[in-house]
Design a protein around this motif. Structure first.
Motif, short mmCIF file in Angstrom:
data_model
loop_
_atom_site.label_atom_id
_atom_site.label_comp_id
_atom_site.label_asym_id
_atom_site.label_seq_id
_atom_site.Cartn_x
_atom_site.Cartn_y
_atom_site.Cartn_z
N ASP A 22 0.86 -1.19 0.00
CA ASP A 22 0.00 0.00 0.00
C ASP A 22 0.90 1.24 0.00
OD1 ASP A 22 -2.62 1.44 0.69
OD2 ASP A 22 -1.23 2.11 2.23
N CYS A 23 0.51 2.25 -0.77
CA CYS A 23 1.41 3.41 -0.91
C CYS A 23 1.63 4.14 0.41
CB CYS A 23 0.88 4.36 -1.97
SG CYS A 23 -0.73 5.04 -1.58
N SER A 41 0.23 8.81 -10.91
CA SER A 41 -1.15 8.91 -11.37
C SER A 41 -1.96 7.98 -10.47
CB SER A 41 -1.22 8.45 -12.83
OG SER A 41 -2.52 8.56 -13.30
N TYR A 50 -9.42 -2.08 -12.38
CA TYR A 50 -8.10 -2.58 -11.96
C TYR A 50 -8.26 -4.02 -11.49
CZ TYR A 50 -6.67 2.31 -12.08
OH TYR A 50 -6.40 3.58 -12.49
N HIS A 204 -2.27 -3.49 -18.31
CA HIS A 204 -2.72 -2.52 -17.30
C HIS A 204 -3.68 -1.55 -17.98
CE1 HIS A 204 -2.70 0.63 -14.29
NE2 HIS A 204 -2.19 -0.24 -13.45
N ALA A 206 -4.58 1.56 -17.30
CA ALA A 206 -4.51 3.03 -17.14
C ALA A 206 -3.08 3.55 -17.08
CB ALA A 206 -5.26 3.43 -15.87
N GLY A 207 -2.21 3.06 -17.94
CA GLY A 207 -0.83 3.54 -17.94
C GLY A 207 -0.69 4.85 -18.70
N PHE A 208 0.35 5.63 -18.37
CA PHE A 208 0.65 6.80 -19.21
C PHE A 208 1.86 6.50 -20.09
CE2 PHE A 208 1.86 8.76 -14.80
CZ PHE A 208 3.06 8.10 -14.72
N GLY A 233 1.55 1.03 -10.93
CA GLY A 233 0.86 0.39 -12.07
C GLY A 233 1.82 -0.49 -12.84
N ALA A 234 1.91 -0.25 -14.16
CA ALA A 234 2.76 -1.06 -15.03
C ALA A 234 4.23 -0.63 -14.99
CB ALA A 234 2.24 -0.99 -16.46
N THR A 236 5.66 2.48 -15.43
CA THR A 236 6.13 3.43 -16.44
C THR A 236 7.11 4.47 -15.88
OG1 THR A 236 3.91 3.19 -17.35
CG2 THR A 236 5.32 4.83 -18.38
N GLU A 252 3.20 -0.52 -5.49
CA GLU A 252 1.99 -0.95 -6.21
C GLU A 252 1.30 -1.99 -5.34
OE1 GLU A 252 0.03 -0.30 -9.04
OE2 GLU A 252 -1.12 -1.95 -8.18
N ILE A 253 -0.02 -1.78 -5.15
CA ILE A 253 -0.74 -2.66 -4.23
C ILE A 253 -1.05 -4.02 -4.84
CG2 ILE A 253 -3.15 -2.02 -4.79
CD1 ILE A 253 -3.36 -1.66 -1.60
N TYR A 257 0.35 -6.62 -11.01
CA TYR A 257 0.90 -5.42 -11.65
C TYR A 257 2.35 -5.21 -11.22
CZ TYR A 257 -3.92 -3.95 -12.85
OH TYR A 257 -5.20 -3.86 -13.33
C1 LIG Z 1 -3.65 5.05 -12.70
S1 LIG Z 1 -2.86 3.57 -12.25
C2 LIG Z 1 -1.15 3.97 -12.43
C3 LIG Z 1 -0.65 3.69 -13.82
C4 LIG Z 1 0.82 4.01 -14.02
N1 LIG Z 1 1.06 5.43 -14.07
C5 LIG Z 1 1.33 3.37 -15.32
O1 LIG Z 1 1.78 4.08 -16.22
O2 LIG Z 1 1.22 2.15 -15.43
C6 LIG Z 1 -3.06 3.50 -10.51
C7 LIG Z 1 -2.46 2.27 -9.85
O3 LIG Z 1 -2.56 2.43 -8.43
C8 LIG Z 1 -2.69 1.13 -7.85
N2 LIG Z 1 -3.19 1.32 -6.47
C9 LIG Z 1 -4.47 1.47 -6.04
N3 LIG Z 1 -4.49 1.63 -4.70
C10 LIG Z 1 -3.20 1.62 -4.28
C11 LIG Z 1 -2.59 1.77 -3.01
N4 LIG Z 1 -3.31 1.97 -1.88
N5 LIG Z 1 -1.24 1.71 -2.93
C12 LIG Z 1 -0.48 1.48 -4.06
N6 LIG Z 1 -1.02 1.31 -5.29
C13 LIG Z 1 -2.36 1.40 -5.40
C14 LIG Z 1 -3.65 0.43 -8.81
O4 LIG Z 1 -3.56 -0.98 -8.68
C15 LIG Z 1 -3.15 0.95 -10.17
O5 LIG Z 1 -2.21 0.06 -10.74
#
Ligand SMILES: C[S@@+](CC[C@H](N)C(=O)[O-])C[C@H]1O[C@@H](n2cnc3c(N)ncnc32)[C@H](O)[C@@H]1O
Length: 271
Positions: A22-23, A41, A50, A204, A206-208, A233-234, A236, A252-253, A257
């Protein structure tokens, strides 16, 4: 080059460290004032599918979580550090991106608001890709926000590191510029690459594009920066860090991923 797994859910690849966690837990373990640039992001709370995270919290709860994440990021940023926060909105929730930005302002100051354009039509020509929507009310959504936060709002950046040549070369001598480079401004056209399968999007949703974190890292203009992405996420952001020869940490949770980000980084050439 992939090092051995140090602990379950922790990997070191080249100069990058990935933790499946968890972040907020990961951020709490980082030293205060240790990070130069955070590019991230978060989930946008718009129902993206997700693997494990459910992207539909009650709005107030979601914004309170974002505020908590903002405070935790501010704690680990160096005094001159930068947070680049990418968030998008939808027709049904047009304020969500700016509300997330607002939630981050407890310990951070908005220094630049960048518009990330994914697709652009000029005359009859269209560049880049977008996800079309079916609606009789809303236009296709071709842009997202990148909010640049610092602690003071007064942090110097290297505008020319991501600059462009002058169109009118006479401006170089007329305005006494040292070289043929000007600030590119705050609208960034960063199209997705054309892909033909989910695997090419690293499975994934929602990657940028890697050019987005690359630009942010170059813009801060710090030598040997420590880069952070708490919503990896992935992977990036860390791919960009590795390509630029910078050190990075990502949280990344979702285990799948995190593992995919690790595999992607193992295939990334170091800059
Ligand atoms: C918008 S995506 C990020 C995409 C990333 N920028 C990329 O280019 O791949 C958000 C990510 O946050 C992860 N996520 C959700 N809750 C989280 C948490 N509490 N701690 C860490 N990661 C989390 C999701 O599983 C998802 O992969």
């Amino acid at each position: 080059m992939l090092d051995k797994t140090k602990a379950p859910g922790e990997w070191t690849i080249g100069r990058q460290r990935i933790l499946q966690t968890d972040c907020l837990t990961g951020l709490a373990e980082l030293a205060a004032e240790s990070v130069d640039v955070c590019v991230t992001s978060p989930p946008y709370n718009i129902g993206i599918a997700y693997r494990s995270y459910a992207d539909r919290l009650p709005r107030e709860q979601y914004l309170e979580w974002m505020a908590e994440v903002g405070l935790a990021i501010a704690r680990v940023l160096k005094p001159e550090g930068s947070l680049f926060l990418n968030v998008g909105s939808t027709g049904n929730d047009p304020w969500i991106a700016s509300d997330v930005a607002d939630a981050m302002t407890r310990d951070l100051v908005l220094q630049n608001h960048i518009v990330w354009v994914k697709s652009l039509s000029i005359g009859e020509d269209t560049l880049g890709h977008f996800k079309p929507i079916t609606s009789d009310r809303f236009l296709n959504n071709n842009h997202e926000a990148i909010y640049h936060f610092t602690k003071s709002g007064r942090v110097a950046i290297d505008r020319l590191a991501v600059g462009v040549p002058f169109k009118d070369k006479s401006n170089i001598a007329r305005w006494g510029h040292a070289r043929d480079r000007r600030c590119a401004g705050n609208v960034w056209f960063l199209p997705y690459q054309t892909v033909k399968s989910r695997a090419q999007k690293f499975d994934h949703p929602a990657g940028f594009p890697v050019e987005l974190p690359e630009r942010c890292i170059r813009l801060v203009g710090v030598a040997d920066p420590l880069v952070l992405d708490p919503f990896l996420g992935a992977g990036t952001t860390l791919v960009a860090a590795e390509r630029l020869g910078a050190r990075g940490i990502g949280f990344e949770i979702d285990p799948d991923y995190a593992a995919r980000a690790t595999a992607r980084l193992a295939a990334t050439p170091t800059g």
